[in-house]
Design an enzyme around this catalytic site. Structure first.
Site: not given
Length: 264
Positions: A13, A15, A17, A20, A154
């Site tokens: 997922t 992916s 850039s 990924g 995060y």
């Protein structure tokens, strides 16, 4: 070394850039059939073409999905009902001052960073268990342990992935399905370019000097004293996805350049 991935089907997922993409490329090089993912058709098409240009016989396809929308997750599952390898990589991050990050932002990031992995694993894990083989990998972060004060949200989402991966590994005990978390440290990607420009402007230094400035200020405990390359992270993930990693499960595997100040 042959990682024995020929004939395996993988979904990575987020992916098109970054990390990924590097994972998808690494899996394709090892002969796996790879499905990549992006929110837009154009970025997906470009990434597929790039992988095919790099790997002559690559088996790669793509599915558009926005993981903040449960209906698009469900649509992806309908298009790809069964796989051998799931890499939960999609995620969002950025500067998130605690006092001004509202509930909507928290819920949005949890939908993408945590619930995407929950929903996909909930579908694919029982199927892997039934055929007694599979790999589920969660891309966490050194920020899961070393939570940065300017990106608490995060860090919390990445800590959630540690608990999710460990619990799911226990749920699948006694099978040939392994579940692991991989924890990258600061890593060069297209998203870091803007950050380096902002650092350079703020500190009146060159863009080339910005990565080291970030390391010295934000991650001074780094042992390698640099940003990792995406392929350095991908190398760990591709190995963990392979049959050769069969005794590694329930683990938090750091590719953090030594940022987390502990040997274990």
């Amino acid at each position: 070394m042959d990682l024995q991935l020929k004939g395996k089907t993988a979904l990575v997922t987020g992916s098109a850039s970054g990390i990924g993409y590097a994972i998808a490329l690494g899996l394709a090089k090892e002969g796996a059939s790879v499905y990549i993912n992006s929110r837009t058709e154009e970025t997906l098409r470009n990434a597929i073409q790039s992988i095919k240009s790099a790997v002559a016989d690559a088996s790669v396809d793509g599915i558009v999905a926005d993981f903040s929308k449960v209906e698009e997750v469900n649509a992806l599952i309908e298009q790809l009902p069964e796989i051998d390898i799931l890499v939960n990589n999609v995620g969002v991050y950025g500067n998130q001052p605690f006092e001004t990050t509202d509930d909507a932002h928290w819920f949005r990031d949890f939908e993408i960073n945590v619930m995407s992995g929950v929903r996909l694993s909930r579908h694919y894990a029982p199927l892997m268990k039934a055929k007694n083989w599979g790999r589920i990998i969660f891309i966490s972060s050194e920020s899961a342990i070393n939570i940065p004060e300017d990106m608490i949200l995060y860090g919390v989402t990445k800590t959630a992935y540690l608990g999710l991966s460990r619990g799911l590994a226990k749920y699948l005990k006694g099978t040939n399905v392994t579940v692991n978390a991989v924890l990258p440290g600061p890593t060069l990607a297209s998203a870091t370019d803007k950050m380096f420009e902002e650092i350079a402007a703020a500190k009146n230094i060159s863009v080339e000097e910005a990565p080291m400035a970030f390391i010295q200020e934000k991650r001074p405990s780094s042992i390698i004293q640099r940003f990792a390359k995406t392929e350095e992270v991908a190398n760990m993930v591709v190995y963990v996805a392979s049959p050769l990693s069969s005794a590694t499960t329930g683990a938090a595997l750091r590719v953090d350049g030594g940022v987390v100040d502990t040997a274990f």
